[in-house]
Design a protein around this motif. Structure first.
Motif, mmCIF file in Angstrom:
data_model
loop_
_atom_site.group_PDB
_atom_site.id
_atom_site.type_symbol
_atom_site.label_atom_id
_atom_site.label_comp_id
_atom_site.label_asym_id
_atom_site.label_seq_id
_atom_site.Cartn_x
_atom_site.Cartn_y
_atom_site.Cartn_z
ATOM 1 N N ARG B 286 -22.199 59.163 -60.881
ATOM 2 C CA ARG B 286 -21.146 58.231 -60.460
ATOM 3 C C ARG B 286 -21.744 56.851 -60.180
ATOM 4 O O ARG B 286 -21.152 55.825 -60.524
ATOM 5 C CB ARG B 286 -20.417 58.770 -59.227
ATOM 6 N N ALA B 288 -24.521 55.558 -61.499
ATOM 7 C CA ALA B 288 -24.916 54.936 -62.776
ATOM 8 C C ALA B 288 -23.677 54.416 -63.504
ATOM 9 O O ALA B 288 -23.681 53.305 -64.049
ATOM 10 C CB ALA B 288 -25.671 55.943 -63.640
ATOM 11 N N GLN B 289 -22.616 55.218 -63.509
ATOM 12 C CA GLN B 289 -21.396 54.811 -64.205
ATOM 13 C C GLN B 289 -20.748 53.610 -63.521
ATOM 14 O O GLN B 289 -20.270 52.683 -64.186
ATOM 15 C CB GLN B 289 -20.409 55.989 -64.268
ATOM 16 N N LEU B 291 -22.251 51.308 -61.636
ATOM 17 C CA LEU B 291 -23.106 50.142 -61.886
ATOM 18 C C LEU B 291 -22.834 49.571 -63.274
ATOM 19 O O LEU B 291 -22.716 48.357 -63.450
ATOM 20 C CB LEU B 291 -24.589 50.521 -61.768
ATOM 21 N N ALA B 292 -22.739 50.470 -64.240
ATOM 22 C CA ALA B 292 -22.592 50.014 -65.630
ATOM 23 C C ALA B 292 -21.315 49.211 -65.843
ATOM 24 O O ALA B 292 -21.255 48.376 -66.740
ATOM 25 C CB ALA B 292 -22.655 51.210 -66.585
ATOM 26 N N THR B 293 -20.292 49.437 -65.010
ATOM 27 C CA THR B 293 -19.048 48.667 -65.179
ATOM 28 C C THR B 293 -19.207 47.231 -64.684
ATOM 29 O O THR B 293 -18.352 46.393 -64.948
ATOM 30 C CB THR B 293 -17.869 49.282 -64.399
ATOM 31 N N LEU B 294 -20.276 46.966 -63.948
ATOM 32 C CA LEU B 294 -20.416 45.653 -63.315
ATOM 33 C C LEU B 294 -20.926 44.580 -64.269
ATOM 34 O O LEU B 294 -20.719 43.393 -64.022
ATOM 35 C CB LEU B 294 -21.345 45.741 -62.098
ATOM 36 N N THR B 295 -21.638 45.014 -65.319
ATOM 37 C CA THR B 295 -22.225 44.020 -66.231
ATOM 38 C C THR B 295 -22.047 44.449 -67.690
ATOM 39 O O THR B 295 -21.728 45.602 -67.976
ATOM 40 C CB THR B 295 -23.743 43.830 -65.999
ATOM 41 N N THR B 296 -22.328 43.535 -68.576
ATOM 42 C CA THR B 296 -22.434 43.865 -69.992
ATOM 43 C C THR B 296 -23.662 44.750 -70.210
ATOM 44 O O THR B 296 -24.506 44.888 -69.323
ATOM 45 C CB THR B 296 -22.586 42.576 -70.822
ATOM 46 N N ALA B 297 -23.756 45.311 -71.420
ATOM 47 C CA ALA B 297 -24.833 46.264 -71.703
ATOM 48 C C ALA B 297 -26.222 45.649 -71.496
ATOM 49 O O ALA B 297 -27.170 46.341 -71.126
ATOM 50 C CB ALA B 297 -24.711 46.795 -73.129
ATOM 51 N N GLY B 299 -26.937 43.633 -69.191
ATOM 52 C CA GLY B 299 -27.137 43.420 -67.756
ATOM 53 C C GLY B 299 -27.088 41.956 -67.346
ATOM 54 O O GLY B 299 -27.420 41.614 -66.217
#
Lengths: 525, 525
Positions: B286, B288-289, B291-297, B299
């Protein structure tokens, strides 16, 4: 998509990504495993073992204090394989115990990693039994324990007196209890009813990397065994039920590392001041982003293309075993969740759905994440490295090689070729048929005690039993008597003296069960 | 979208997500900041300071050994605020030094957190100057250092003899050097040309949480100051250039925690065996998922809706300063990357683009990740908690309150209401005009030495100077003479004795510069 269909395709079409993906299931599509009600394996089909060994039971009762002390000696010797703490000492201690018990051969066996222990007890019997043991344990976070994890403390517990220590239930406690039973038989009857070949490793918690080396060394002799047993596992405190898991999942354990590099950007030497995020690629973000591509947002479905493709449907025996074990799981699953402080399984799965996933689904789990500063308060840095440890449990016909290949290919396809993927361990799943004489003898012994038995096609965990079932081609069974909990967690324990009215066996009852099992096995055709 | 347009909308329309998002920039859209070539601030517009204070310079030269020893005393006293190591002792040491130097008032000042230090030197002068100091330092990872980080070692370095220690350059070294200069003036001339109000904190590395308390206590007196100076920062070793950063970014520092819960599922009490991933929600996934929504791939672009919306375009002074400082950055940026072992800025930005981002862009950085097992080898667990520490640097007109609100709202909107977001620190950006007399006096002193000066609208880092520019309404300037590096990293150092031909000042030259600065300030109208 079946391999047959795929190989029937013209090569040039199969070689193009587009053609392949048009036919393959979309990423994240699990095989639709739904097991209908139907034939269910029943313990009623197995006659109870009739043997009674009162002289040996009496010996066990009379030597209770020594038997407890033997378990304490074993758990007081730390043997943390991941940190190389006490491994040599533990192997020497086990070999010395075997020698003392009467094993003709008892020796520490070097490997390319941690050593193993070999022991051969020659009873001059017709039948030989192989015994798997693991002598290593998981690391501990001492601050989380209510006792010192290597003190071998006897603690009052709601279920009775327990031995609370790392290794108490996983698995030095049950293993030394098995040896107590062996000692009791020899002391009473002069010798065992079967020959024993014990092959213990000290790297189970590292993924049993070098156990195949140990197996290779003794393969010619081990192949003569009627089967292999592992004195591990335990009963449910609710109803005393035992789990007979006829195999286990395989495992792939990997470490992902994102770091500053010429291709990925980011600092390559050390962390830098976080203000430079304004201009600088950040390995920690790359790791988080790469991880997120591996699963759905809930973390419960693997999005690596092809990851589920090699999972086969359950066969007739597995379906029958599933239907036989479902009622037991339905009773146990609430207590299992309670013991973990889990409110509900994911997707609020019911007993049938959760058992299906537990037995027949692969997993991808994050064991650890680390990067930068994890102390109290704040540190404003842009870390140059970020790590994730992941394990994937594998079901038939997955292989660690293919699973690793798919994960690597997926990361590259998603643009994460800057993420390094290192395999730390990997071995395939393993399975034994319920019809094997070894299995039937153990089940007969459970029936002698009238225990509810859940016979399950496999455990959701992993151990390297493929070396028995695949490399040696002999059946393999875990004995699951007694009760312990919190393997891999703080306050691990094994029940020694159950309170009156308890549904689960204490130490002496476990030992009597092992005695019966050895005689039942000796009597098989 | 401007706030005017939004408030002119009918309320019912503004209240619907659809209407708002139809007008707002899509998430991840930065304001299009491109600064054309045009008017450029030039140091040639500032007359050089003419003062010469040979008697004081001679005193400084004669007392070199004592001056070095003073810096060593300061860095040998650990003062790690995040770990509460040596803070009290450092504050007491600084207060005692002020008393000894001749400050009429010199006292440790308690706050709700770590204490501060107040010192008042009464020169009977017309002008009063406030001096900001930070007495705390970042934590250390001692194994990564070539010397013990609190030994105050003098080390041979390619640039000359350096003081290598935590705090050597950030910022106890330059601060104590400033006090050396003060001592030299008093010893030579009897008194300073200005009154000084020193207000030091011990929580800069914690985000200066309680500095506003200190300011509030002395606000009435501090408001009478002509401005505030901070003896920090340093010269570029390539050409001796100094950076005059007229403000700094604000900061929001947060911690994200994913944990087992009734809503999020997952184990709530302790880690569990990783085989249960087959049925169990995992907090680490959860996190990691989420965090990943916060930036583009990559980072590098923040995808939180609205996050960039309150960033204003650079004003005329900022554009002029940008164009003035770009040539210096263009020369320095390769060495900056080399010192960090960074191959290229993200997106392979050139000097103009990277400077634009450094000065005018907000950031979202991962300072730390932690969950489960991070030791050697493997541990197969499903961790019950997972943490990320993040900092965001804020530019005008961002505020920490709004930035936090947007991140929280985004996580909820993306379905991550199970992720806890805790603010650890937050304060707004700060800015001083280049036309302030305080700034002009410092620039004049740089011109006396013919130093290349990069006058920049702000630093990419953060310090709580908003308390001067916003709370007290006085100009604030950082003095940037001398050379140090690796603040927040291993092997932090400050150059003491440059090799012959060096472009950067050593300790004695720094002290002479501070002397000149105080006299130049005293002479301003």
């Amino acid at each position: 998509m079946s391999k047959l269909v795929r190989s029937a395709m013209p090569l040039f079409a199969a070689a193009t990504m587009l053609a392949t993906s048009a036919l393959a299931a979309p990423p994240g599509t699990r095989p639709d495993i739904r097991i209908a009600e139907g034939p269910a394996f029943s313990m009623a089909s197995i006659p109870a073992y009739k043997g009674d060994h009162k002289d040996i039971y009496a010996y066990i009762d009379a030597h209770k204090a020594e038997d407890v002390a033997n378990l304490q000696r074993w758990v007081r010797q730390p043997s943390v394989s991941a940190q190389n703490i006490g491994i040599k000492e533990m192997a020497a201690l086990a070999a010395a115990d075997l020698k003392k018990i009467g094993f003709k051969e008892a020796e520490v066996v070097p490997t390319s990693g941690h050593p193993g222990v070999w022991g051969y007890y020659d009873a001059g019997a017709a039948k030989t039994l192989a015994v798997y043991m693991m002598l290593d344990v998981q690391p501990v976070e001492e601050k989380d324990w209510q006792v010192k994890p290597f003190d071998g403390a006897l603690v009052d517990h709601p279920l009775g007196k327990v031995l609370m220590a790392r290794g108490a239930t996983n698995t030095k406690g049950p293993e030394r209890a098995f040896l107590n039973a062996v000692e009791a038989i020899i002391a009473t009857r002069g010798k065992l009813p079967v020959n024993l070949m014990i092959l213990a490793e000290c790297e189970e918690e590292l993924g049993s990397i070098h156990y195949p080396e140990l197996i290779a060394k003794y393969a010619d002799r081990l192949k003569t065994a009627a089967g292999s047993i592992y004195p591990g596992g335990g009963q449910s405190p609710a109803d005393g039920a035992v789990a007979m898991q006829l195999g286990n999942k395989g495992v792939l354990y990997i470490e992902l590392e994102a770091k500053g590099s010429a291709t990925g950007g980011g600092p390559q030497k050390a962390e830098i001041h976080s203000s430079w995020k304004a201009t600088t690629d950040a390995p920690a973000w790359r790791l988080a982003q790469a991880l997120a591509t591996l699963t759905t947002a809930d973390g419960n479905t693997i999005l690596v293309p092809g990851y589920y493709d090699s999972i086969r449907q359950p066969n007739a025996e597995e379906r029958s075993l599933f239907n036989g074990t479902l009622p037991g799981w339905t009773k146990r699953e609430v207590n299992t969740r309670k013991s973990f402080a889990i409110d509900h399984w994911y997707d609020k799965m019911d007993a049938r759905a959760s058992l299906t996933r537990y037995l027949f689904d692969t997993t991808l789990n994050i064991d650890g994440l680390s990067s930068g500063y994890d102390g109290p308060g704040m540190k404003t840095i842009l870390p140059h490295r970020a790590f994730a440890k992941l394990d994937s449990r594998l079901v038939p016909d997955q292989t660690p090689e293919e699973s690793l290949r798919l994960i690597k290919a997926h990361l590259v396809a998603k643009g994460f070729s800057d993420i390094e993927v290192r395999q730390l361990s990997g071995y395939p799943p393993s399975q034994t048929s319920v019809s094997a004489p070894l299995v039937q003898a153990v089940l007969a012994t459970y029936n002698k005690y009238g225990l509810p038995v859940d016979v399950s096609p496999r455990s959701g965990g992993s151990r390297p039993s493929y070396v028995f079932t695949k490399t040696l081609g002999i059946p393999d069974v875990t004995l699951a008597i007694g009760h312990g909990a919190d393997a891999h967690a703080p306050n691990e324990y094994l029940l020694i003296d159950p309170k009156p009215g308890s549904k689960v066996f204490g130490l002496s009852a476990m030992e009597k069960f092992y005695v019966d099992t050895l005689y039942a096995l000796a009597a098989t055709k």
